[in-house]
Design a protein around this motif. Sequence first.
Motif, PDB file in Angstrom:
ATOM      1  N   UNK A  25      48.474  37.651  40.800  1.00  0.00           N
ATOM      2  CA  UNK A  25      47.441  38.526  41.338  1.00  0.00           C
ATOM      3  C   UNK A  25      47.278  39.822  40.552  1.00  0.00           C
ATOM      4  N   UNK A  26      46.091  40.433  40.734  1.00  0.00           N
ATOM      5  CA  UNK A  26      45.917  41.814  40.275  1.00  0.00           C
ATOM      6  C   UNK A  26      46.979  42.693  40.922  1.00  0.00           C
ATOM      7  N   UNK A  27      47.343  43.764  40.225  1.00  0.00           N
ATOM      8  CA  UNK A  27      48.360  44.668  40.767  1.00  0.00           C
ATOM      9  C   UNK A  27      47.844  46.097  40.793  1.00  0.00           C
ATOM     10  N   UNK A  28      48.367  46.842  41.766  1.00  0.00           N
ATOM     11  CA  UNK A  28      48.084  48.269  41.859  1.00  0.00           C
ATOM     12  C   UNK A  28      49.421  48.976  41.954  1.00  0.00           C
ATOM     13  N   UNK A  29      49.694  49.836  40.969  1.00  0.00           N
ATOM     14  CA  UNK A  29      50.999  50.515  40.891  1.00  0.00           C
ATOM     15  C   UNK A  29      52.136  49.499  40.947  1.00  0.00           C
ATOM     16  N   UNK A  30      51.952  48.407  40.178  1.00  0.00           N
ATOM     17  CA  UNK A  30      52.941  47.330  40.002  1.00  0.00           C
ATOM     18  C   UNK A  30      53.172  46.489  41.257  1.00  0.00           C
ATOM     19  N   UNK A  31      52.310  46.653  42.252  1.00  0.00           N
ATOM     20  CA  UNK A  31      52.452  45.869  43.482  1.00  0.00           C
ATOM     21  C   UNK A  31      51.261  44.927  43.619  1.00  0.00           C
ATOM     22  N   UNK A  32      51.499  43.656  44.005  1.00  0.00           N
ATOM     23  CA  UNK A  32      50.396  42.690  44.131  1.00  0.00           C
ATOM     24  C   UNK A  32      49.380  43.136  45.183  1.00  0.00           C
ATOM     25  N   UNK A  33      48.110  42.790  44.924  1.00  0.00           N
ATOM     26  CA  UNK A  33      47.019  43.148  45.827  1.00  0.00           C
ATOM     27  C   UNK A  33      46.259  41.882  46.229  1.00  0.00           C
ATOM     28  N   UNK A  34      46.002  41.732  47.519  1.00  0.00           N
ATOM     29  CA  UNK A  34      45.002  40.752  47.943  1.00  0.00           C
ATOM     30  C   UNK A  34      43.987  41.464  48.828  1.00  0.00           C
ATOM     31  N   UNK A  35      43.020  40.728  49.366  1.00  0.00           N
ATOM     32  CA  UNK A  35      41.882  41.368  50.022  1.00  0.00           C
ATOM     33  C   UNK A  35      41.556  40.683  51.340  1.00  0.00           C
ATOM     34  N   UNK A  36      41.275  41.481  52.354  1.00  0.00           N
ATOM     35  CA  UNK A  36      40.740  40.955  53.606  1.00  0.00           C
ATOM     36  C   UNK A  36      39.217  41.181  53.584  1.00  0.00           C
ATOM     37  N   UNK A  37      38.479  40.101  53.720  1.00  0.00           N
ATOM     38  CA  UNK A  37      37.023  40.183  53.760  1.00  0.00           C
ATOM     39  C   UNK A  37      36.550  39.597  55.084  1.00  0.00           C
ATOM     40  N   UNK A  38      35.851  40.420  55.880  1.00  0.00           N
ATOM     41  CA  UNK A  38      35.287  39.970  57.154  1.00  0.00           C
ATOM     42  C   UNK A  38      33.846  39.531  56.939  1.00  0.00           C
ATOM     43  N   UNK A  39      33.486  38.391  57.521  1.00  0.00           N
ATOM     44  CA  UNK A  39      32.080  38.001  57.576  1.00  0.00           C
ATOM     45  C   UNK A  39      31.704  37.772  59.031  1.00  0.00           C
TER      46      UNK A  39
END
Length: 453
Positions: free
Chosen positions: A303-317
């Motif tokens: 995954x993409x990382x932010x400040x060396x920590x993995x990032x995922x995303x919550x998307x509401x529809x």
Amino acid sequence: MRKHYRIEIAPNNQQIVFCPSSILKGEAINKIAFGSKSTEVHFFPHPDKSDRIVLSKAIQEALSLPDLAVPMHVFLDKQTLHIGPLIGIFTAGFTPFPAQPMGERTQLFTKLLSVKNSGALPFVFGEQHIDWEQGLINGFFYHKNTWQTFDVPFPNVIYDRLPNRKSERNPKLIKVKEKLQKDYLIPWYNPGFFNKLDVYERLQQDGLAANFLPETIPFTSFSLIETMLAKYGHVYIKPKNGSLGLGVHQIIYDKHTGEYFCRYQDEDFVNRLRKFSSLEKLFPNVFATQRLDKMLVQQGIHLLRHEKRPVDFRVHTNKDEEGKWQVTAIAAKIAGLGSVTTHKRSGGDIKTLEEIFLGEENALYTEKLSHAALLLSEALEHNIEGIIGEIGFDLGIDRNGDVWLFEANSKPGRSIFNHPDLEEFDLLTRKLTLAFAIFITEQSILHPEELFK
């Protein structure tokens, strides 16, 4: 934009309804309905041409209409004027405490029922509040900052907010749901929790949606995991019916040392990372109390990382007042140090996309996530039974910029909305929840063949 009409009660017993001439349009209307109740009346245009609908006390009582001064929609069909809609929110876990009738979930329902100017009348109820003989429900309404109960007819539409899979499997609740749907033909939306493997297998049949799916297979053997580790470097083992990140394990293979690492959260909610010389040693130690036949194995994504920590995303529809899908919220979830998931309980953080991406990068990722979420919403709607009105997606973006679906939730949690910059999106999701109920009501009255086909 549909118009709302103020309902007023006149202190008399006449079977007369005054309403705007714009509603009557010269039609021969002879009945008024609220939820499952109706009564024959005489209609007359308003003498003062106002946008009020005035009913007598006798009509109000015949319809079991609470006098809450809430503007409502009207739907005209077959010489009947339907006012409402009356939206029933079905749940379980009620308490005897007036200020907290749904326990710790009371705040969730308070916020939903506090949406202003929706043009609908929502209430909360459980199976114990139904009087089948009288055709009434003793429902919980939130009015003037307090919970009140009123006897009302069976609703036009029911929004399923059962709290967990255990309540969903309760035979008594299953019977209530079937009776209201089949015997009373009440549309029921967001009818159940998704099964991870079932969602995966159904979306695999959809050419476009399949592009977002990481390889996901039911656990069968160590050799399966060895094969996937050789292919991807790391895999996730997770319960088929899990939620909140509980029971998720990451297994990593170090091809230089031949060692296996397992990252997970133990029963005391402590993040653990353990090392083993083989899978045969790892499994008895880590999975001693878990049934592996109820687990699935999923491809690991870098995954993409932010400040060396993995990032995922919550998307509401959410589906809107026209029955169309909208992206209503996007938030980034950053994993806690040493955590296998991005959940707050494991030290995760919620951020807006603007907080972690700049300019063009933010616009690019917002567009990619929105496109994927809308496409997946359409695919799920076409491949899963029942009426779906909202979905919470857990999506990831890998280092190449590709989007991956980790999970789809039919009853998404709302923890991302604790972020102060996401409050307006919290309100938008609640508004559309009620707006979609209005759309379903209109469909069930005017075009039932479309809704129940």
